[in-house]
Design an enzyme around this catalytic site. Structure first.
Site, PDB file in Angstrom:
ATOM      1  N   THR A 159      42.719  17.676  40.895  1.00  0.00           N
ATOM      2  CA  THR A 159      43.287  17.948  39.563  1.00  0.00           C
ATOM      3  C   THR A 159      44.697  17.350  39.512  1.00  0.00           C
ATOM      4  O   THR A 159      45.307  17.057  40.551  1.00  0.00           O
ATOM      5  CB  THR A 159      43.393  19.466  39.296  1.00  0.00           C
ATOM      6  OG1 THR A 159      44.341  20.018  40.236  1.00  0.00           O
ATOM      7  CG2 THR A 159      42.054  20.172  39.449  1.00  0.00           C
ATOM      8  N   THR A 190      32.984  20.407  47.293  1.00  0.00           N
ATOM      9  CA  THR A 190      33.350  21.589  46.499  1.00  0.00           C
ATOM     10  C   THR A 190      32.311  22.709  46.624  1.00  0.00           C
ATOM     11  O   THR A 190      31.118  22.447  46.724  1.00  0.00           O
ATOM     12  CB  THR A 190      33.472  21.174  45.013  1.00  0.00           C
ATOM     13  OG1 THR A 190      34.410  20.105  44.932  1.00  0.00           O
ATOM     14  CG2 THR A 190      33.919  22.321  44.133  1.00  0.00           C
ATOM     15  N   GLU A 191      32.830  23.937  46.604  1.00  0.00           N
ATOM     16  CA  GLU A 191      31.957  25.125  46.658  1.00  0.00           C
ATOM     17  C   GLU A 191      32.405  26.111  45.575  1.00  0.00           C
ATOM     18  O   GLU A 191      33.505  25.972  45.024  1.00  0.00           O
ATOM     19  CB  GLU A 191      32.091  25.792  48.035  1.00  0.00           C
ATOM     20  CG  GLU A 191      31.686  24.860  49.159  1.00  0.00           C
ATOM     21  CD  GLU A 191      31.774  25.496  50.532  1.00  0.00           C
ATOM     22  OE1 GLU A 191      32.217  26.662  50.630  1.00  0.00           O
ATOM     23  OE2 GLU A 191      31.382  24.826  51.499  1.00  0.00           O
ATOM     24  N   PRO A 192      31.588  27.135  45.320  1.00  0.00           N
ATOM     25  CA  PRO A 192      31.982  28.099  44.290  1.00  0.00           C
ATOM     26  C   PRO A 192      33.369  28.699  44.530  1.00  0.00           C
ATOM     27  O   PRO A 192      34.127  28.911  43.593  1.00  0.00           O
ATOM     28  CB  PRO A 192      30.880  29.169  44.374  1.00  0.00           C
ATOM     29  CG  PRO A 192      29.684  28.433  44.889  1.00  0.00           C
ATOM     30  CD  PRO A 192      30.219  27.380  45.822  1.00  0.00           C
ATOM     31  N   GLU A 228      38.150  14.854  41.777  1.00  0.00           N
ATOM     32  CA  GLU A 228      38.835  14.062  42.815  1.00  0.00           C
ATOM     33  C   GLU A 228      40.327  14.390  42.856  1.00  0.00           C
ATOM     34  O   GLU A 228      41.171  13.524  43.041  1.00  0.00           O
ATOM     35  CB  GLU A 228      38.550  12.562  42.635  1.00  0.00           C
ATOM     36  CG  GLU A 228      37.052  12.273  42.744  1.00  0.00           C
ATOM     37  CD  GLU A 228      36.684  10.841  43.019  1.00  0.00           C
ATOM     38  OE1 GLU A 228      37.525  10.112  43.576  1.00  0.00           O
ATOM     39  OE2 GLU A 228      35.548  10.459  42.698  1.00  0.00           O
TER      40      GLU A 228
HETATM   41  C1  LIG Z   1      31.741  16.873  36.336  1.00  0.00           C
HETATM   42  C2  LIG Z   1      32.252  17.166  37.712  1.00  0.00           C
HETATM   43  C3  LIG Z   1      31.803  16.414  38.783  1.00  0.00           C
HETATM   44  C4  LIG Z   1      32.208  16.730  40.086  1.00  0.00           C
HETATM   45  N1  LIG Z   1      31.685  16.038  41.146  1.00  0.00           N
HETATM   46  C5  LIG Z   1      31.954  16.475  42.408  1.00  0.00           C
HETATM   47  C6  LIG Z   1      31.288  15.874  43.533  1.00  0.00           C
HETATM   48  O1  LIG Z   1      30.503  14.926  43.397  1.00  0.00           O
HETATM   49  N2  LIG Z   1      31.542  16.378  44.771  1.00  0.00           N
HETATM   50  C7  LIG Z   1      32.401  17.412  44.983  1.00  0.00           C
HETATM   51  O2  LIG Z   1      32.574  17.810  46.111  1.00  0.00           O
HETATM   52  N3  LIG Z   1      33.056  17.984  43.933  1.00  0.00           N
HETATM   53  C8  LIG Z   1      32.838  17.558  42.660  1.00  0.00           C
HETATM   54  N4  LIG Z   1      33.467  18.140  41.591  1.00  0.00           N
HETATM   55  C9  LIG Z   1      34.385  19.245  41.852  1.00  0.00           C
HETATM   56  C10 LIG Z   1      35.835  18.933  41.529  1.00  0.00           C
HETATM   57  O3  LIG Z   1      36.373  18.079  42.490  1.00  0.00           O
HETATM   58  C11 LIG Z   1      36.561  20.278  41.404  1.00  0.00           C
HETATM   59  O4  LIG Z   1      36.112  20.873  40.188  1.00  0.00           O
HETATM   60  C12 LIG Z   1      38.072  20.137  41.419  1.00  0.00           C
HETATM   61  O5  LIG Z   1      38.522  19.757  42.695  1.00  0.00           O
HETATM   62  C13 LIG Z   1      38.798  21.407  41.001  1.00  0.00           C
HETATM   63  O6  LIG Z   1      38.315  22.520  41.671  1.00  0.00           O
HETATM   64  P1  LIG Z   1      37.899  23.815  40.818  1.00  0.00           P
HETATM   65  O7  LIG Z   1      36.998  23.367  39.722  1.00  0.00           O
HETATM   66  O8  LIG Z   1      37.369  24.829  41.753  1.00  0.00           O
HETATM   67  O9  LIG Z   1      39.228  24.309  40.152  1.00  0.00           O
HETATM   68  P2  LIG Z   1      40.301  25.289  40.824  1.00  0.00           P
HETATM   69  O10 LIG Z   1      40.659  24.809  42.166  1.00  0.00           O
HETATM   70  O11 LIG Z   1      39.842  26.696  40.688  1.00  0.00           O
HETATM   71  O12 LIG Z   1      41.552  25.048  39.876  1.00  0.00           O
HETATM   72  C14 LIG Z   1      41.756  25.748  38.653  1.00  0.00           C
HETATM   73  C15 LIG Z   1      43.152  25.410  38.147  1.00  0.00           C
HETATM   74  O13 LIG Z   1      44.132  25.888  39.095  1.00  0.00           O
HETATM   75  C16 LIG Z   1      44.967  24.802  39.470  1.00  0.00           C
HETATM   76  N5  LIG Z   1      45.386  24.984  40.865  1.00  0.00           N
HETATM   77  C17 LIG Z   1      44.600  25.253  41.930  1.00  0.00           C
HETATM   78  N6  LIG Z   1      45.338  25.309  43.043  1.00  0.00           N
HETATM   79  C18 LIG Z   1      46.607  25.053  42.678  1.00  0.00           C
HETATM   80  C19 LIG Z   1      47.845  24.953  43.378  1.00  0.00           C
HETATM   81  N7  LIG Z   1      47.924  25.112  44.704  1.00  0.00           N
HETATM   82  N8  LIG Z   1      48.954  24.688  42.666  1.00  0.00           N
HETATM   83  C20 LIG Z   1      48.901  24.502  41.335  1.00  0.00           C
HETATM   84  N9  LIG Z   1      47.759  24.576  40.608  1.00  0.00           N
HETATM   85  C21 LIG Z   1      46.636  24.841  41.286  1.00  0.00           C
HETATM   86  C22 LIG Z   1      44.137  23.561  39.271  1.00  0.00           C
HETATM   87  O14 LIG Z   1      44.928  22.396  39.134  1.00  0.00           O
HETATM   88  C23 LIG Z   1      43.401  23.914  37.989  1.00  0.00           C
HETATM   89  O15 LIG Z   1      44.236  23.666  36.901  1.00  0.00           O
HETATM   90  C24 LIG Z   1      33.111  17.798  40.294  1.00  0.00           C
HETATM   91  C25 LIG Z   1      33.594  18.518  39.204  1.00  0.00           C
HETATM   92  C26 LIG Z   1      33.167  18.235  37.931  1.00  0.00           C
HETATM   93  C27 LIG Z   1      33.692  19.065  36.777  1.00  0.00           C
END
Ligand SMILES: Cc1cc2nc3c(=O)[nH]c(=O)nc-3n(C[C@H](O)[C@H](O)[C@H](O)COP(=O)(O)OP(=O)(O)OC[C@H]3O[C@@H](n4cnc5c(N)ncnc54)[C@H](O)[C@@H]3O)c2cc1C
Length: 392
Positions: free
Chosen positions: A371, A125-127, A369
């Site tokens: 959403t 994951t990235e910003p 892992e």
């Molecule tokens: C405590 C914690 C630990 C983590 N650990 C790791 C780790 O070890 N390694 C790693 O790589 N990542 C890690 N993550 C990252 C995690 O996998 C991401 O936060 C997650 O994949 C969601 O990405 P985002 O936060 O950017 O949300 P976004 O992708 O911005 O999503 C925001 C909302 O939009 C929805 N959405 C996005 N795209 C779509 C679509 N196409 N259709 C419908 N809805 C959509 C999402 O379901 C969500 O409701 C961690 C996150 C947390 C909070």
């Protein structure tokens, strides 16, 4: 890759005792200190928990996913901070090396990961790239016999504990999608890696996440997982398919604990001259918890069994059923936590009752892992391909 039934039964018994006698009594300590006590980490190592999923030839216990899932059903019954210490080694941090790594890479890294000597994190994951992970911007530029990595990774579990990372980075800048991405093994002590400040989270105190910055980090080309560029996104997705079944089992274990606490509280708490467990509306909530828990347990066991079988005989439905399993189990534990708070009444809102803590802790499971929405998309993609279509 499975133990004989008697050895596995002994291991499960040991893990059950470890959870009830060592971890559960220390939950408040973790909550207060935001740390997992070091002596418990040493006990986790001695039990082999860091190497559950790693084959014996690389120093692990070599459990099948079906066996690992049974242990997750136990481990899920206590604060998630404990499992998180070794969770990335068992799952997302090690599996890329195991599934797609070269034999040299496995031999070099897996024994240290299995023993707990090296904690490994998974950095996808990235910003600007969360659910849309294939749009990641971190680059890995080939210079001679090394890659130079630049970019930022976000929310990386165990980064502050890690000795190494599996990092997904773009090796082909002309290719904006998944096929331009490669996976690398990156040692934490490589010059140019810095960590952001610790994230303050809604729950799961005692777990660690933060940003990881890569500033001209030089990695030997030999650390490219699998030795060929362009396969990293596929590796990450394989890792996540497996990880989703693991997380579904953890969620289901937590639902067991929530149900047990709810039954005990409802039997003890009296209103209107009787135990609240004798009110049918309370019974309805308990019955719903039990029914959904039973369904999730069955799903977890069947999905893990199919995953194990797919190692010999590839099964195109694995991504879809792994997504279904995590989607159901993690949404289910959210409902279970909500009902548990309801059954506890006002006490359920108070931090001295553990349902309040679990309510916050399990919220994460629907986010990482994949959403719930991304899992729905994975399931629908499988259906569009004609997988698991209507029975003839
Ligand atoms: C405590 C914690 C630990 C983590 N650990 C790791 C780790 O070890 N390694 C790693 O790589 N990542 C890690 N993550 C990252 C995690 O996998 C991401 O936060 C997650 O994949 C969601 O990405 P985002 O936060 O950017 O949300 P976004 O992708 O911005 O999503 C925001 C909302 O939009 C929805 N959405 C996005 N795209 C779509 C679509 N196409 N259709 C419908 N809805 C959509 C999402 O379901 C969500 O409701 C961690 C996150 C947390 C909070």
């Amino acid at each position: 890759m499975a133990l004989d039934p008697e050895t596995f039964s002994q291991l499960r018994h040991q893990v059950r005792r470890f959870v009830s006698e060592r971890l559960t009594p220390n939950e408040d300590r973790v909550e207060e200190s935001d740390e997992v006590p070091i002596e418990l980490v040493a006990e986790m190592k001695a039990l082999g928990l860091f190497g559950l999923s790693i084959p014996e030839e690389y120093g692990g216990l070599g459990l099948s996913l079906r066996e690992e899932a049974e242990l997750c059903l136990e481990l899920g019954q206590t604060s998630p901070a404990f499992r998180s210490v070794f969770g990335t080694n068992v799952g997302i941090g090690s599996q890329g090396i195991l599934i797609d790594g070269t034999e040299e890479q496995r031999l070099e890294w897996l024994p240290r990961i299995a023993s707990g000597e090296a904690i490994f994190s998974f950095a996808l994951t990235e910003p600007e790239a969360g659910s849309d992970a294939a749009s990641l911007r971190t680059t890995a530029r080939l210079e001679g016999d090394a890659y130079v990595i630049n970019g930022t990774k976000r929310f990386i579990t165990n980064a502050s504990r890690a000795q190494g990372f599996t990092v997904m980075a773009r090796t082909n800048p002309a290719e904006k999608g998944a096929s331009g991405i490669s996976a690398f093994i990156v040692a934490r002590d490589s010059p140019g890696i810095t960590l952001g400040k610790a994230d303050h989270k809604m729950g799961q105190r005692g777990t660690r996440t933060c940003d990881v910055y890569f500033d001209n980090v030089t990695v030997p080309a030999a650390n490219l997982i699998g030795g060929r560029p362009g396969l990293g996104f596929k590796t990450a997705m394989k890792v996540l398919d497996r990880g989703r079944i693991h997380m579904a089992a953890v969620a289901t274990g937590t639902a067991r604990r929530l149900l047990a606490m709810s039954v005990a509280y409802a039997a003890e708490r009296r209103q209107f001259g009787q135990a609240i467990i004798d009110f049918q509306l309370v019974q309805g909530m308990l019955a719903d918890m039990q029914t959904e828990l039973f369904a999730a347990e069955a799903m977890v066991r069947e999905t893990a069994r199919r995953y194990d079988a797919s190692r010999e005989d590839p099964d195109p439905e694995i991504p879809m059923i792994a997504a279904s399993c995590k989607y159901f189990a993690t949404e289910m534990v959210g409902r279970a936590a909500d009902r548990a708070v309801q059954i506890h009444g006002g006490a359920g809102y108070m931090s001295e009752y553990k349902v309040e803590r679990f309510y916050r802790d399990v919220r994460l499971l629907r986010l990482y892992e994949g959403t719930s929405q991304i899992l729905q998309l994975v399931i629908a993609k499988g259906l569009k391909k004609g997988l698991a279509g209507p029975a003839a």
